[in-house]
Design a protein around this motif. Sequence first.
Motif, PDB file in Angstrom:
ATOM      1  N   ARG A   1      47.844  45.531 -22.559  1.00  0.00           N
ATOM      2  CA  ARG A   1      47.292  44.754 -23.829  1.00  0.00           C
ATOM      3  C   ARG A   1      47.491  45.811 -24.792  1.00  0.00           C
TER       4      ARG A   1
ATOM      5  N   GLU B   1      41.326  28.272 -20.132  1.00  0.00           N
ATOM      6  CA  GLU B   1      40.074  28.788 -21.034  1.00  0.00           C
ATOM      7  C   GLU B   1      40.105  28.545 -22.579  1.00  0.00           C
ATOM      8  N   HIS B   2      41.361  27.913 -22.904  1.00  0.00           N
ATOM      9  CA  HIS B   2      41.488  27.505 -24.485  1.00  0.00           C
ATOM     10  C   HIS B   2      41.567  26.016 -24.585  1.00  0.00           C
TER      11      HIS B   2
ATOM     12  N   ASP C   1      43.956  39.824 -19.654  1.00  0.00           N
ATOM     13  CA  ASP C   1      43.110  40.458 -20.220  1.00  0.00           C
ATOM     14  C   ASP C   1      42.015  41.049 -19.768  1.00  0.00           C
TER      15      ASP C   1
ATOM     16  N   HIS D   1      52.739  37.539 -23.015  1.00  0.00           N
ATOM     17  CA  HIS D   1      51.531  37.369 -22.603  1.00  0.00           C
ATOM     18  C   HIS D   1      51.172  38.577 -21.452  1.00  0.00           C
TER      19      HIS D   1
HETATM   20 MG    MG Z   1      44.526  35.787 -23.393  1.00  0.00          MG
END
Ligand code: MG
Length: 149
Positions: free
Chosen positions: A85, A51-52, A118, A115
């Motif tokens: 999270r 996604e990054h 999310d 990590h």
């Molecule tokens: Mg993330």
Amino acid sequence: MERTFIMVKPDGVQRGLVGEIISRFEKRGFKLVGLKLMQISRELAETHYGEHKGKPFFEGLVNFITSGPVVAMVWEGKEVIATAREMMGATNPLKAQPGTIRGTYGIDVGRNVIHGSDSPESAQREIALFFKEEELLSYDKTLDTWIYE
Ligand code: MG
Ligand code: DAT
């Protein structure tokens, strides 16, 4: 019950924070269902952080996450994805609340120790990426009657 993917990043392993991080999840009441020490390949890193891709920090992120051993884990429990999270704190450790893992142990965003998935979708994706079905165990903990009502 939900499951989430948690990983102690290379900085966390090098700094001797593996036990501390596992301990926080254990003490909170969550159940460890998968665990391994591993070195992530470039290919796995690029998929995990897909996604990054294209962002300015992507290359540095992939270099960092593949730079040394990580501890990959799956934790299970009620609302564990969002709760993990919260326990981790904000992505930028300087913005993370004191007492959170990143707010206790981190300073720079590129060295933020841990990590965690999310969302339910990313948890499912990341667990499948790092663990085979048979590496995840289902078992009862007698203590659960003192953790869940
Ligand atoms: Mg993330
Ligand atoms: P998180 O790890 O909290 O889910 P993320 O998914 O937005 O955060 O980013 C993944 C990782 O990439 C993050 O833990 C650290 C790195 N990162 C994110 N934003 C960054 C930035 N602006 N500069 C450098 N590294 C960054």
